[in-house]
Design a protein around this motif. Structure first.
Motif, PDB file in Angstrom:
ATOM      1  N   GLY A  91      -0.439  -0.747  -9.736  1.00  0.00           N
ATOM      2  CA  GLY A  91       0.873  -1.360  -9.915  1.00  0.00           C
ATOM      3  C   GLY A  91       1.363  -1.254 -11.350  1.00  0.00           C
ATOM      4  N   ARG A 105      -3.071   6.099  -0.775  1.00  0.00           N
ATOM      5  CA  ARG A 105      -3.541   4.847  -0.149  1.00  0.00           C
ATOM      6  C   ARG A 105      -5.070   4.812  -0.085  1.00  0.00           C
ATOM      7  NH1 ARG A 105      -0.697   5.349   3.985  1.00  0.00           N
ATOM      8  NH2 ARG A 105      -2.241   5.864   5.575  1.00  0.00           N
ATOM      9  N   HIS A 163      -6.382   3.996  -3.446  1.00  0.00           N
ATOM     10  CA  HIS A 163      -6.272   2.557  -3.706  1.00  0.00           C
ATOM     11  C   HIS A 163      -7.426   1.802  -3.041  1.00  0.00           C
ATOM     12  CE1 HIS A 163      -1.941   1.745  -5.251  1.00  0.00           C
ATOM     13  NE2 HIS A 163      -2.388   2.901  -5.705  1.00  0.00           N
ATOM     14  N   HIS A 192       0.856  -1.184   0.000  1.00  0.00           N
ATOM     15  CA  HIS A 192       0.000   0.000   0.000  1.00  0.00           C
ATOM     16  C   HIS A 192       0.899   1.245   0.000  1.00  0.00           C
ATOM     17  CE1 HIS A 192      -4.209  -0.192  -0.198  1.00  0.00           C
ATOM     18  NE2 HIS A 192      -4.504  -0.629   0.999  1.00  0.00           N
ATOM     19  N   SER A 234       0.562  -3.766  -6.400  1.00  0.00           N
ATOM     20  CA  SER A 234      -0.308  -3.055  -5.456  1.00  0.00           C
ATOM     21  C   SER A 234      -1.434  -3.967  -4.976  1.00  0.00           C
ATOM     22  CB  SER A 234      -0.901  -1.805  -6.116  1.00  0.00           C
ATOM     23  OG  SER A 234      -1.964  -2.170  -6.971  1.00  0.00           O
TER      24      SER A 234
END
Ligand SMILES: N[C@@H](CCC(=O)N[C@@H](CS)C(=O)NCC(=O)O)C(=O)O
Length: 221
Positions: free
Chosen positions: A144, A91, A94, A84, A150
């Motif tokens: 990623g 973050r 994500h 992360h 990721s």
């Protein structure tokens, strides 16, 4: 955290939400046990441990964690390296996209289980429209890449694996990916942690399960 910690994943062989955790554990090289249950006949111990009656459960030295996104966070925070992003906003973004991935997994399930052609067309169309939202973050390089992995990668790989299988079972299930999404799906499918995240006979089990449920895509395929 060291690997004295006993990690046990409670799984249903076809569950994409469990698969997210398997991908991350494999990618990090964490030692874990896995116990499969049949969701249609859940054992008593599972019913007692799982407040939502769902897999995955992660048992950490016997303590129970549930909800795949929470489990991903725990694994990421507990076993190096961290995937992360350090940056709070990145973050959080994500995590937001992981939630989006969960909603697409539900749509995928509805497509797979559709009982007639009308629902297949509707769900395929919904998925196709939703995938467009991924183009901007992918073009921005938010998730990623070939070097950086990721948690978003771990969260979406099970979706692309199932959509690929569905389109092989029946071309009417084929969702046309925007170019950026197609490239991402292809990269994820080639990763060892993704390939090793399902049981060996997964494609056969997946189609047998759909057939047992009378899914139109398999019956008419
Ligand atoms: N929001 C949950 C979804 C998990 C989920 O839906 N698991 C399914 C199997 S793939 C399940 O256990 N279903 C059993 C039920 O709903 O009774 C997560 O992210 O972990």
């Amino acid at each position: 955290m060291n690997q004295e910690t006993e990690i046990k994943l409670v799984s249903f062989r076809l569950c994409p939400f469990v698969q997210r955790s398997v991908i991350l554990l494999e990618r990090k090289g964490v030692r874990y046990q896995i116990e499969y249950i049949e969701l249609e006949h859940p054992p008593q111990w599972f019913q007692q441990l799982s407040p939502l009656g769902k897999v995955p459960l992660l048992l950490v030295d016997g303590e129970v964690l549930f909800e795949s996104a929470v489990i991903l966070d725990y694994i990421d925070e507990s076993f190096p390296p961290r995937f992360h992003p350090e940056d709070n906003l990145k973050r959080a973004r994500h995590k937001a996209w992981i939630e989006f991935g969960s909603s697409l997994l539900v749509l995928q399930h509805e497509l797979a289980m559709a009982a007639d052609r009308r629902v297949v067309d509707e769900k395929r169309g919904d998925l196709q429209a939703k995938l467009n939202y991924l183009v901007a973050p992918l073009e921005e390089g938010l998730f990623g890449d070939s070097v950086y992995f990721s948690l978003v990668d771990a969260a979406f790989a099970p979706l692309f694996m199932r959509l690929d299988l569905l389109s092989r079972l029946n071309p009417l299930a084929k969702v046309d990916y925007p170019r950026a999404v197609a490239g991402w799906a292809e990269r994820l499918a080639s990763l060892p942690c993704v390939k090793d995240s399902v049981v060996e006979d997964f494609p056969q089990r997946f189609s047998a399960y759909l057939e047992s449920k009378g899914a139109w895509l398999v019956m008419a395929g």
